[in-house]
Design a protein around this motif. Structure first.
Motif, short mmCIF file in Angstrom:
data_model
loop_
_atom_site.label_atom_id
_atom_site.label_comp_id
_atom_site.label_asym_id
_atom_site.label_seq_id
_atom_site.Cartn_x
_atom_site.Cartn_y
_atom_site.Cartn_z
N SER A 125 -9.07 6.10 -2.24
CA SER A 125 -8.56 7.39 -2.72
C SER A 125 -9.28 7.84 -3.98
CB SER A 125 -7.06 7.31 -2.99
OG SER A 125 -6.36 7.06 -1.81
N ARG B 191 -4.48 -4.90 0.24
CA ARG B 191 -4.45 -3.71 1.09
C ARG B 191 -4.19 -2.45 0.25
NH1 ARG B 191 -0.10 -1.73 4.50
NH2 ARG B 191 1.07 -3.35 3.46
N GLN B 192 -3.20 -2.53 -0.64
CA GLN B 192 -2.87 -1.38 -1.48
C GLN B 192 -4.00 -1.07 -2.45
OE1 GLN B 192 -0.34 0.68 -1.19
NE2 GLN B 192 0.45 -0.48 0.53
N THR C 140 -7.16 -1.65 -2.03
CA THR C 140 -8.25 -1.06 -1.27
C THR C 140 -7.96 0.41 -1.00
OG1 THR C 140 -8.78 -3.17 -0.26
CG2 THR C 140 -9.57 -1.21 0.88
N LYS C 141 -6.72 0.74 -0.62
CA LYS C 141 -6.34 2.14 -0.40
C LYS C 141 -6.52 2.96 -1.68
CE LYS C 141 -2.84 1.85 3.23
NZ LYS C 141 -1.41 2.08 3.53
#
Length: 142
Positions: A127, A119-120, A122-123
């Motif tokens: 960005s 999840r991190q 992918t974020k």
């Protein structure tokens, strides 16, 4: 223009680790999960045999009749030695069993890490792509 970073590589690696831990945690076909942990000890050339079970109790004490020919002191030392051996064996087996249980907790933690890392990552990738697009737009505005 470079392509965005692919987060599946990290997720795949963590998935492999979780799968390996799951395989290591799986019970072997030789040992039943319901089998109690038993420690065994012997002394006086096998004439004194002891079985210990959790939480550190003596389940069985077997004496060969020939052990009764020993002196009282030798007899007491043989029993003490066999009991201590059985308890040490039980402790070693209990620690090994507890290690397997800790492996289950570790597997759960790694699953959480895998989920959060994907999840991190992918974020972060999103960005970075947005920042790259903004830089490209700004460079085109000049």
């Amino acid at each position: 223009m470079t392509s965005p970073i692919d987060p599946t590589g990290l997720g795949g690696t963590l998935a492999d680790v979780v799968a390996a831990l799951g395989r290591a945690q799986a019970p072997s076909g030789d040992q039943s999960e319901q089998e109690p942990t038993i420690g065994r000890g012997e002394a006086a050339d096998g004439r004194v045999r002891v079985r210990a079970v959790l939480p550190g109790r003596i389940e069985n004490l077997e004496l060969d009749p020939s052990v009764l020919r020993l002196s009282g002191e030798e007899f007491a030392r043989a029993i003490e030695s066999a009991v201590n051996m059985a308890l040490a064996d039980l402790q070693g087996r209990a620690v090994a069993t507890a290690g397997a249980a800790d492996l289950g907790a570790l597997t759960d933690q790694l699953k959480d890490i895998q989920f959060n890392a994907e999840r991190q990552f992918t974020k972060l990738t999103v960005s970075l792509v947005e920042a790259q697009e903004q830089l490209t737009r700004r460079a085109g505005d000049r």
